[in-house]
Design an enzyme around this catalytic site. Structure first.
Site, PDB file in Angstrom:
ATOM      1  N   CYS A 194       0.838  -1.199   0.000  1.00 47.37           N
ATOM      2  CA  CYS A 194       0.000   0.000   0.000  1.00 47.37           C
ATOM      3  C   CYS A 194       0.877   1.255   0.000  1.00 47.37           C
ATOM      4  O   CYS A 194       2.023   1.238   0.435  1.00 47.37           O
ATOM      5  CB  CYS A 194      -0.956   0.004   1.186  1.00 47.37           C
ATOM      6  SG  CYS A 194      -0.174  -0.217   2.808  1.00 47.37           S
ATOM      7  N   SER A 224       3.459  -2.219   3.963  1.00 48.41           N
ATOM      8  CA  SER A 224       3.416  -0.778   3.737  1.00 48.41           C
ATOM      9  C   SER A 224       4.604  -0.333   2.896  1.00 48.41           C
ATOM     10  O   SER A 224       5.687  -0.932   2.963  1.00 48.41           O
ATOM     11  CB  SER A 224       3.459  -0.036   5.071  1.00 48.41           C
ATOM     12  OG  SER A 224       4.754  -0.156   5.657  1.00 48.41           O
ATOM     13  N   ASP A 225       4.407   0.715   2.099  1.00 40.06           N
ATOM     14  CA  ASP A 225       5.572   1.382   1.543  1.00 40.06           C
ATOM     15  C   ASP A 225       6.347   1.956   2.727  1.00 40.06           C
ATOM     16  O   ASP A 225       5.770   2.298   3.754  1.00 40.06           O
ATOM     17  CB  ASP A 225       5.163   2.491   0.575  1.00 40.06           C
ATOM     18  CG  ASP A 225       6.295   2.900  -0.357  1.00 40.06           C
ATOM     19  OD1 ASP A 225       7.441   2.481  -0.112  1.00 40.06           O
ATOM     20  OD2 ASP A 225       6.043   3.628  -1.318  1.00 40.06           O
ATOM     21  N   CYS A 226       7.649   2.040   2.583  1.00 35.35           N
ATOM     22  CA  CYS A 226       8.496   2.307   3.744  1.00 35.35           C
ATOM     23  C   CYS A 226       8.192   3.656   4.389  1.00 35.35           C
ATOM     24  O   CYS A 226       8.209   4.692   3.725  1.00 35.35           O
ATOM     25  CB  CYS A 226       9.959   2.197   3.345  1.00 35.35           C
ATOM     26  SG  CYS A 226      10.367   0.536   2.777  1.00 35.35           S
ATOM     27  N   SER A 259       5.259   4.353   5.721  1.00 32.83           N
ATOM     28  CA  SER A 259       3.864   4.764   5.551  1.00 32.83           C
ATOM     29  C   SER A 259       3.097   4.824   6.863  1.00 32.83           C
ATOM     30  O   SER A 259       2.241   5.691   7.038  1.00 32.83           O
ATOM     31  CB  SER A 259       3.150   3.818   4.581  1.00 32.83           C
ATOM     32  OG  SER A 259       3.611   3.992   3.270  1.00 32.83           O
TER      33      SER A 259
END
Length: 793
Positions: free
Chosen positions: A270, A303-305, A307
């Site tokens: 995401c 998660s995208d880092c 996020s």
């Protein structure tokens, strides 16, 4: 990664030695190896999670049940700590394989023993090949090298690739990472690349898909409606993408649905941004209900880092504490939290979030079970005997390097070729002037999320195989802030048999965290091209090395510039591929996967406006070939060849009859004002239809090579809705095929479509509808077409 930490992160990584990375020890076999556990003083028979006769979920539950709450929380970040007392080693989840195994992320590293891997062209150029089998083959090569690196103790088994965000606006800095602007093409790329990464031959469709073994794990990102990084002060960390449900379903979600349902991807990432006010990584409707519920994800959501940190610190979502942000994300369905470079909110705050009652320990268990089932599927616990022999010889193998070269050749797009100037003959054009800031390109050719590569074949290297090359930069760099270096380039062009000018962009202009503000060549590059072309003795060929849209109308209209090639960022073999095309060793067949807009497009609408349809009140011209109503420099799907192809639809498409059953009703459909006859039954809800074989139809396309050169042709099939349907696409891609046709011969390409998918429109209210009336099936740029009548009664 958030822009504020993006460059700091790269600095930090450059200061970290290889020994500071998580290393999968060379003598590490697999978690449940009895001899390994024995060396640790442990007995494998005591661990139910090592019992291969049990279902994977039961094994994963046993492992999780043995952990303390504190131990559990330390496994929820990308750098999972492991549990030594259970023989569970640490694991780094974050590796990247966008167009080759890369050193991006913390899970993979190269060193003197393994200095690099095969670096394919950036995704946008590979997408221009419109060759699904190529995309799958690339994934297979990348996963083979990934497995070899794992065996050598230099990589993990989980790869956060591919990037399948649709290019809504080519100002976005990450255009190079994605397969283009059409959601069906993007989704088809995703399905094939993911299958290439994950599938093990002979084990693609076991009885229990939940335990399907994987070569490596692939992750489709960034979900969803993410395509703004940093534009005039608007940053992705705080950007709220205001998206109509119509656009969300029709464009932004479709590639991800295909990736999960058809590609069987084992992970979805995401994105940072909010969507209609809600952070994507904290939205249960997007994660739990859609990805896992509606689409049936077999895997994990990451998660995208940063996020989760962004949810709390940047978005200040619900004014919540770090513990509250963690609880919101986990309850929404987020299993794993990536922290960049070393901070994971899950690892730091989940323990306390549980203690204060914001989240249940059972929610943690569910997330961990998803993670460990996946690691069991990739062989981390039980080994993968079929890949055990892979090693250094399987990295940068000759066959892999050849595929990288072929991918570049197939993607290159011929935009102009006056008087059949190309291909050049090596017998006639023996002395070349090679000029421009990319004439000696090496690392720039592999773009971002890349390298180090096996080697770099620059344009100078490539052209030197065909002619004597003299080189002048013409500009000090891509910025080309000064014209002081133009004279040497002009002097070379005055005496050369032909002049190749290679211009474009690089990561200083377009990149993650850096969106574009215009569609011009930087600095004095345009001036360089014109000045060199004006004095050149022989034909001038312009080569554009960049992700996409650049307004090169000046060169398109300049009669002294005889030919133009777009080469994207062509990967490690780029120079060889470009020269092979220019000298006719390969006949180009690539097609543009994005629309090339004129320069004034950027003045007509902001990057931050998410809508795709035109807006007459605001003067917005729309986005992508599906909705754009303005002129183009080059349209989507454009590309020339050294030969000529003719297309003919040889089948008469039958009508589609939909007989409404009980509890199946006619649906309203919006029509434009005008003299349109509204059908008695305008449309039927697609979800009410069986969508089985009775709604299939065939389209046979005859492709005839009428020229004098063998070549590959891309057949793109579109559908066009009935006249008068309001605010829908002008046409949409429903299928494509790349086919090789020898000169003077004919090939037949058969397509099978289902009306539910291929003739569907998405109404403003979010319903997916099959309209009644006369639809059109179109090949390429309206070269051939046939009607298909849909009757609903």
């Amino acid at each position: 990664m958030a822009p504020s930490s993006f460059f700091l992160a790269f600095f930090l990584l450059s200061c970290v030695s290889a020994t500071d990375f998580p290393v999968y020890l060379n003598n590490f076999t697999y978690v449940c190896d009895p001899s390994r556990l024995s060396d640790l003083g442990l007995d494998v028979s005591n661990f139910v999670f090592c019992n291969k006769s049990l279902p994977l979920e039961a094994r994963a539950k046993d492992l999780v049940d043995r952990m303390s709450l504190s131990e559990k929380t330390q496994q929820l970040g990308n750098s999972a700590a492991g549990v030594p007392r259970l023989g569970l080693p640490s694991y780094e989840w974050w590796s990247e394989a966008l167009h080759g195994v890369t050193s991006s992320g913390r899970g993979t590293h190269f060193d003197q023993a393994v200095p690099g891997g095969t670096s394919f062209p950036t995704v946008i150029l590979s997408a221009a090949s419109f060759n699904a089998s190529l995309w799958k083959n690339m994934g297979q090569v990348v996963s083979t090298e990934a497995r070899a690196l794992y065996n050598l103790g230099r990589a993990g088994l989980t790869y956060w690739s591919p990037n399948i965000n649709v290019i809504r606006d080519p100002r976005w800095g990450r255009v190079m990472e994605t397969p283009g602007e059409d959601p069906f093409v993007v989704g088809t790329y995703a399905v094939n690349y993911v299958r290439g990464l994950q599938d093990i031959e002979g084990q693609e469709n076991p009885k229990d898909l939940n335990s399907r073994p994987l070569k490596v794990s692939s992750c489709c990102k960034h979900y969803a409606a993410y395509d703004v990084d940093h534009w005039y002060g608007v940053d992705r960390r705080g950007f709220d993408a205001r998206v109509a449900e119509q656009d969300m379903l029709e464009t932004f979600l479709r590639p991800f649905e295909m990736c999960v349902k058809e590609g069987d991807a084992s992970c979805v990432m995401c994105s940072f941004n909010k969507i209609n006010g809600i952070p994507a990584c904290a939205d249960p409707r997007l994660l739990k209900e859609t990805i896992r519920g509606d689409w049936g994800l077999r895997g994990y959501i990451v998660s995208d880092c940063d996020s989760v940190q962004v949810i709390v610190e940047n978005n200040k979502w619900l004014g919540d504490s770090p513990e509250g942000g963690v609880a919101q994300a986990m309850k929404a369905g987020l299993d794993l939290d990536c922290g960049w470079p070393y901070l994971s909110y899950y690892s730091n705050y989940t323990l306390n979030a549980t203690k204060i009652g914001r989240i249940k320990e059972a929610d943690i268990d569910k997330a961990l079970i998803n993670l460990y089932v996946l690691l069991m599927r990739v062989g981390y616990f039980d080994g993968s005997p079929s890949f055990k022999s892979l090693g250094k010889d399987d990295i940068c193998a000759d066959v892999h390097i050849e595929l990288a070269a072929q991918a570049a050749r197939e993607g290159i797009v011929l935009l102009k070729n006056d008087n059949a100037t190309l291909p050049l003959s090596s017998n006639t054009f023996k002395n070349l002037a090679l000029v421009g800031p990319h004439a000696n390109a090496t690392e720039v050719m592999i773009g971002n999320y890349a390298g180090p590569a096996c080697r770099y074949i620059s344009p100078i290297d490539g052209f030197s195989a065909f002619a004597k090359v003299q080189y002048a930069m013409g500009c000090a760099d891509v910025a080309c802030a000064s014209g002081s270096l133009m004279t040497p380039a002009m002097d070379l062009a005055k005496n050369a048999d032909a002049t190749i000018i290679i211009v474009g962009l690089d990561l200083s202009i377009e990149a993650e965290g850096r969106d574009r503000v215009d569609f011009f060549l930087p600095g004095h590059q345009t001036h360089l091209v014109n000045e060199v072309a004006n004095v050149a003795k022989g034909p001038v060929i312009l080569v554009v090395m960049a992700s996409g849209t650049i307004d090169i109308s000046f060169a398109k209209d300049n009669p002294k510039i005889k030919a133009i090639l777009w080469v994207g960022y062509p990967g490690q073999e780029g120079g060889r591929a470009i020269a092979d095309v220019v000298y006719g060793k390969y006949n180009p067949g690539g097609k543009l996967p994005v629309t090339w807009y004129p320069a004034d497009y950027v003045d007509q609408l902001p990057l931050t406006s998410m809508q795709l349809r035109p807006d007459d009140e605001l003067g917005y011209p729309g986005r992508t070939y599906k909705f754009y109503n303005g002129s183009t420099v080059y349209p989507f799907g454009y590309g020339l060849s050294y030969t000529q192809f003719m297309h003919q639809i040889t089948t008469k498409v039958n009508s589609i009859d939909v007989k409404l059953k009980s509890r199946q009703y006619c649906r309203d459909l919006s029509y434009e004002e005008g003299e349109y006859t509204t059908p008695q039954c305008a449309a039927v809800l697609v979800s009410d239809m069986s969508c089985d074989k009775q709604f299939e139809f065939e389209v046979d396309v005859e492709v005839r090579n009428t020229g004098s050169v063998d070549g590959s042709d891309v057949v793109i099939v579109y559908s066009r809705p009935p006249r008068g349907v309001a605010r829908t696409h002008s046409k949409q891609v429903i299928g494509f095929e790349r086919v090789f046709v020898p000169k003077g011969q004919t090939q037949n390409v058969k397509f099978v479509f289902n009306a539910c998918k291929s003739l569907m429109v998405v109404e403003r209210n979010g319903y997916s509808l099959l309209p009644s009336g006369i639809h059109s099936i179109i090949v390429n740029d309206d070269e051939a077409s046939t009607p298909i009548q849909v009757n609903i009664h």
